[in-house]
Design an enzyme around this catalytic site. Structure first.
Site, mmCIF file in Angstrom:
data_model
loop_
_atom_site.group_PDB
_atom_site.id
_atom_site.type_symbol
_atom_site.label_atom_id
_atom_site.label_comp_id
_atom_site.label_asym_id
_atom_site.label_seq_id
_atom_site.Cartn_x
_atom_site.Cartn_y
_atom_site.Cartn_z
ATOM 1 C CE1 TYR A 14 -4.229 1.898 1.565
ATOM 2 C CE2 TYR A 14 -2.748 2.657 2.692
ATOM 3 C CZ TYR A 14 -3.714 2.849 1.980
ATOM 4 O OH TYR A 14 -4.355 4.279 2.079
ATOM 5 C CG ASP A 38 -8.618 8.395 4.715
ATOM 6 O OD1 ASP A 38 -8.733 8.664 5.685
ATOM 7 O OD2 ASP A 38 -8.170 8.094 4.120
ATOM 8 C CG ASP A 96 -4.878 4.056 7.052
ATOM 9 O OD1 ASP A 96 -5.963 5.417 7.356
ATOM 10 O OD2 ASP A 96 -4.665 4.114 5.480
#
Length: 120
Positions: A14, A38, A96
């Site tokens: 990612y 997000d 995250d």
């Protein structure tokens, strides 16, 4: 269930996808029915087309990620990372948390950041 190593590799992929400016590589890490929040509190982004658009916009905006520490795994189906995202004129400190499906693809991404985490 994916292994801790598989989940950590996906999170590194990612970050690497952002470094390469490759929205398709980032999107490929997600299940077709994945959900992104997000940041937490925003309306969820659901499904392949919406996720592709989200990451295409992020990459087009020049977003680059730098890990603030090692990627963390778990005994379950989740992994997390703390990082800084830089876009022209702004820096955001983020955590995250990703939840994975049995096939190793991300089924949920939850981003934790708020107004106090933005530097301009």
């Amino acid at each position: 269930m994916p292994t801790q190593e598989q989940m950590k590799r996906a999170l590194q992929d990612y970050v690497d996808g952002f470094a390469a400016g490759d929205a398709a590589a980032i999107t490929a890490l997600f299940a077709d029915d994945a959900v992104i929040e997000d940041p937490v509190g925003n309306p969820p982004i659901s499904g392949r087309a919406a996720i592709e658009e989200f990451y295409a916009n992020a990459v087009a905006g020049g977003a680059k990620l730098t890990l603030d520490g090692p990627i963390r795994g778990s005994y379950g189906d989740g992994a997390a990372m703390a990082f800084t995202v830089e876009v022209p004129g702004m820096r955001i400190r983020v955590i995250d948390v990703m939840t994975f499906g049995a096939d190793g693809r991300i089924v949920k991404m939850t981003a934790y950041w708020g107004p106090d985490d933005i530097e301009q």
